[in-house]
Design an enzyme around this catalytic site. Sequence first.
Site, PDB file in Angstrom:
ATOM      1  N   ARG A   7     -52.230  -3.294  12.882  1.00 53.01           N
ATOM      2  CA  ARG A   7     -51.010  -2.511  13.074  1.00 53.01           C
ATOM      3  C   ARG A   7     -51.323  -1.026  12.935  1.00 53.01           C
ATOM      4  O   ARG A   7     -52.014  -0.609  12.005  1.00 53.01           O
ATOM      5  CB  ARG A   7     -49.948  -2.929  12.052  1.00 53.01           C
ATOM      6  N   ARG A  60     -57.605   8.359   8.402  1.00 55.36           N
ATOM      7  CA  ARG A  60     -56.989   9.682   8.365  1.00 55.36           C
ATOM      8  C   ARG A  60     -57.324  10.435   7.085  1.00 55.36           C
ATOM      9  O   ARG A  60     -57.476  11.660   7.089  1.00 55.36           O
ATOM     10  CB  ARG A  60     -55.477   9.548   8.539  1.00 55.36           C
ATOM     11  N   ASP A  79     -49.869   3.069  12.779  1.00 61.32           N
ATOM     12  CA  ASP A  79     -48.715   3.836  12.319  1.00 61.32           C
ATOM     13  C   ASP A  79     -48.070   4.615  13.463  1.00 61.32           C
ATOM     14  O   ASP A  79     -48.633   4.733  14.554  1.00 61.32           O
ATOM     15  CB  ASP A  79     -49.142   4.823  11.232  1.00 61.32           C
TER      16      ASP A  79
END
Length: 296
Positions: free
Chosen positions: A70, A217, A72
């Site tokens: 999944r 990230r 974001d």
Amino acid sequence: MGEYSRNGEILAETHWPDTMHRIAMAVEYKGSSFHGFQVQPGGLSTVQGALHKALSIIANEPIALVCAGRTDAGVHASNQIVHFDTLAQRPEKAWTRGLKAYLPDDISIHWATEVTPQFHARFSAQARTYRYLIADGCAKPALLHDQLTWSRDRLDIDRMREAAQDLVGEHDFTSYRAVQCQAHSPVRCIEHLTLVRKGELIVLEVRANAFLHHMVRNIVGVLMAIGTGSKPVEWAREVLEAKDRRLGGVTAPPHGLYLVQVEYDQGFALPQRLPGPLYFDEPVGYWHSDGEAKFC
């Protein structure tokens, strides 16, 4: 005998219905206009929601799917792998060309193929690869501005490369995961972390067995601080060893991140593509021009 559930993991004792088909697909999407991949309450626009709606039309029955990972809100994918179970018998082009008429322009299907029931987009995945794109020119790009991250300062890629090597291998990545991460263990194994420059574009590529929430990230945020010179090269290792997210610095924006490859056992015989995205398909790290993985 185990009870079958749609899209579930099929074990040796699970009864597979004779009329059921398991379909795998490679999905590309631009995440800028979506609230992430996963279906959200309240009717928010998501990649999964758009796929469910389009697939249900083609299959003429309600369809739900499972993805390899999944993503974001704002994150993109050039090779997201999904699978779904359906009673519908359709030619493979119905799941690719046919879906096109019902999907927004920000979503594309590269291939679709029927797979054995033992394939599972998430649980069968052996490794995942992400790329993060950074521009460090003197002016913020007007083109592709929502598909890469701009650094106001010129980045020293050699410093970033040196720092990145301290993150390769199996480590406790507590400092590099989101506070709200729900993974049971913070231990992950990064097999490869490479940076290349092409003009004003820097591409970071990272391959691991699995990733924690915001892990890529947060790694990028640390390496960018090192690249600007505001932090020493040793900071990446110091953050790792601290095992404290509060010491990890800024989380890089989502729009520079791409899921570019998910790897499975060759026995599943899935079609293969270069990682992408389209405007940066050159090999990075262990990727060679023939599209096959060559491990460092």
